[in-house]
Design a protein around this motif. Sequence first.
Motif, PDB file in Angstrom:
ATOM      1  N   GLY A   1       4.072 -16.766   8.247  1.00 52.72           N
ATOM      2  CA  GLY A   1       3.943 -17.719   7.151  1.00 52.72           C
ATOM      3  C   GLY A   1       3.129 -17.213   5.997  1.00 52.72           C
ATOM      4  N   GLN A   2       2.533 -16.010   6.137  1.00 49.08           N
ATOM      5  CA  GLN A   2       1.768 -15.421   5.046  1.00 49.08           C
ATOM      6  C   GLN A   2       2.663 -14.483   4.245  1.00 49.08           C
ATOM      7  N   LEU A   3       2.166 -13.986   3.106  1.00 50.10           N
ATOM      8  CA  LEU A   3       2.991 -13.195   2.200  1.00 50.10           C
ATOM      9  C   LEU A   3       3.037 -11.735   2.643  1.00 50.10           C
ATOM     10  N   GLY A   4       4.192 -11.323   3.160  1.00 50.81           N
ATOM     11  CA  GLY A   4       4.414  -9.929   3.489  1.00 50.81           C
ATOM     12  C   GLY A   4       4.912  -9.189   2.259  1.00 50.81           C
ATOM     13  N   VAL A   5       4.357  -8.018   1.999  1.00 44.13           N
ATOM     14  CA  VAL A   5       4.647  -7.288   0.759  1.00 44.13           C
ATOM     15  C   VAL A   5       5.090  -5.867   1.086  1.00 44.13           C
ATOM     16  N   VAL A   6       6.229  -5.452   0.518  1.00 46.48           N
ATOM     17  CA  VAL A   6       6.644  -4.065   0.627  1.00 46.48           C
ATOM     18  C   VAL A   6       6.164  -3.307  -0.609  1.00 46.48           C
ATOM     19  N   SER A   7       5.809  -2.061  -0.412  1.00 45.04           N
ATOM     20  CA  SER A   7       5.497  -1.201  -1.544  1.00 45.04           C
ATOM     21  C   SER A   7       6.796  -0.773  -2.199  1.00 45.04           C
ATOM     22  N   GLY A   8       6.900  -0.985  -3.519  1.00 40.59           N
ATOM     23  CA  GLY A   8       8.101  -0.587  -4.250  1.00 40.59           C
ATOM     24  C   GLY A   8       8.008   0.791  -4.861  1.00 40.59           C
ATOM     25  N   VAL A   9       6.969   1.536  -4.543  1.00 42.08           N
ATOM     26  CA  VAL A   9       6.756   2.848  -5.145  1.00 42.08           C
ATOM     27  C   VAL A   9       7.614   3.900  -4.439  1.00 42.08           C
TER      28      VAL A   9
ATOM     29  N   MET B   1       0.798  -1.220   0.000  1.00 47.73           N
ATOM     30  CA  MET B   1       0.000   0.000   0.000  1.00 47.73           C
ATOM     31  C   MET B   1       0.828   1.267   0.000  1.00 47.73           C
ATOM     32  N   GLY B   2       0.375   2.249  -0.776  1.00 47.74           N
ATOM     33  CA  GLY B   2       0.907   3.598  -0.718  1.00 47.74           C
ATOM     34  C   GLY B   2       2.401   3.673  -0.955  1.00 47.74           C
ATOM     35  N   VAL B   3       3.026   4.672  -0.374  1.00 44.43           N
ATOM     36  CA  VAL B   3       4.484   4.849  -0.389  1.00 44.43           C
ATOM     37  C   VAL B   3       4.958   4.606   1.030  1.00 44.43           C
ATOM     38  N   GLY B   4       5.605   3.489   1.279  1.00 38.18           N
ATOM     39  CA  GLY B   4       6.172   3.226   2.590  1.00 38.18           C
ATOM     40  C   GLY B   4       5.197   2.789   3.658  1.00 38.18           C
TER      41      GLY B   4
END
Length: 487
Positions: free
Chosen positions: A38-46, A21-24
């Motif tokens: 164990g779930q998918l952690g996602v960083v925003s690459g924007v 989500m978003g920026v940061g």
Amino acid sequence: MTTTDPAPPQTTHPLLIQGGMGVGVSGWRLAQAVARTGQLGVVSGVALDVVLARRLQQGDPGGDLRRALAAFPFPDVAARILERYHVPGGLAPGRPYRPVPKLGLRPHPHRTELITAANFAEVFLAREGHHGPVGVNYLEKIQMATPAAVYGALLAGADYVLMGAGIPSEIPGLLDALAAHRPAEISVTVAGAGSDRRHTTGIDPAALHGPARPRPLERPRLLAIVSSDVLAAYLARRPETRPDGFVVEGPAAGGHSAPPRGRLRLDETGQPLYGPRDHPDTARIAALGLPFWLAGGYAGPEALQRALDSGATGVQVGTAFALCRESGLDPELRRRLLTGAADGTLTVRNDPDASPAGFPFKVADLPATAADAGVYAARPRLCDLGHLRTPYLKADGAVGYRCPAEPVATYIRKDRPESDTTGRRCLCNGLVSAIGLAQHRPDGYTEPPLLTLGQDLAFLAGLPADHTAADVVVGLLGTRRAERTTP
């Protein structure tokens, strides 16, 4: 290529994806906390180039970014970035941040180095100390940053790349090439350019790693974020465009939304009206034979079960994580959002005009932020970050850049109507401000924050008052198995 221990080979998909989500907002701390379950952690690459540069100028409290840069496989690059941006002890209050190079089609070695290193650092930190899956989320719209950003994420060992806000048909080939450290490029949409003239942007990894050829990288899985079964079928029909799965977003999801199909109609509050055509046919998506996750209003165990019953692999949830303790949101802004949601005063509006990208954009109506018409009217219009600028072909054949959130007179000089600028918000500055990195102007003006959330807030009733990422996972999954075998 990274000091983080490699994870065992993946034979399963997670039930739950934490939205990027978003920026940061989906920063490395949040992604790490989710991945540890164990779930998918996602960083925003924007806009990670901006985030890295400004946090280094804040002094890098705790030293996390310097630790990540010390692990970057190209130490000369890391040294140049630290020399340029790191301010021991941090900038004095009110001092402006040093700018980063704007995105553009012309090669710019420092820009490439900064974007690559910033994406490496964010993914490296998210993966540090555990073996849970970590992904990175990009906007296809921001094409000029994609090759360098993706290469940095691959160097850090990202398990998944998620991409939406466009048609990511060239990304499978990009991943293949960069995993082998081969030069790679993608097309860039240039307004006004004919189909006979292709514009591209790319990266040559050799410019970073030198003559020594590194070992191949693990190629991450690509999840295309789509809002229609038609687009999913288009991408799946050919091996060179086929992703490894889909995230299927409905209109309630936060951030950018696909516009309604057909003629745009607005309700009495000025928000786009969606109908049956705007909800993807999950049976058709399931028939494609690729895993998919449903997103937008699925923050609950009953919604998860409905998704699984429809053939989905699981769900993606954003807003519940955006408001959790590990979120990258400024703590005071997060508190105000939670308070407003709890007492029923917070509204999230799907604004058809706010985004310079032209897509409807969810805006949390929080007082004293850029959502407030008075606050935004007082903001001097300028476009100094430019991640959502559109390249266009000028009369002399050169490529220029324009943004409907830039000064109106400037935009009109670029052969566009004034009506395009009505209601446009500077998302770049607003979203960066929301994570505590607001730019301070020389005249004393400070950029106000802009906040985005999904429109389904009912899930908060089942969570603790100051909930964590783990609380969200437990609330969604309960005693359900954490993972599901790959089809």
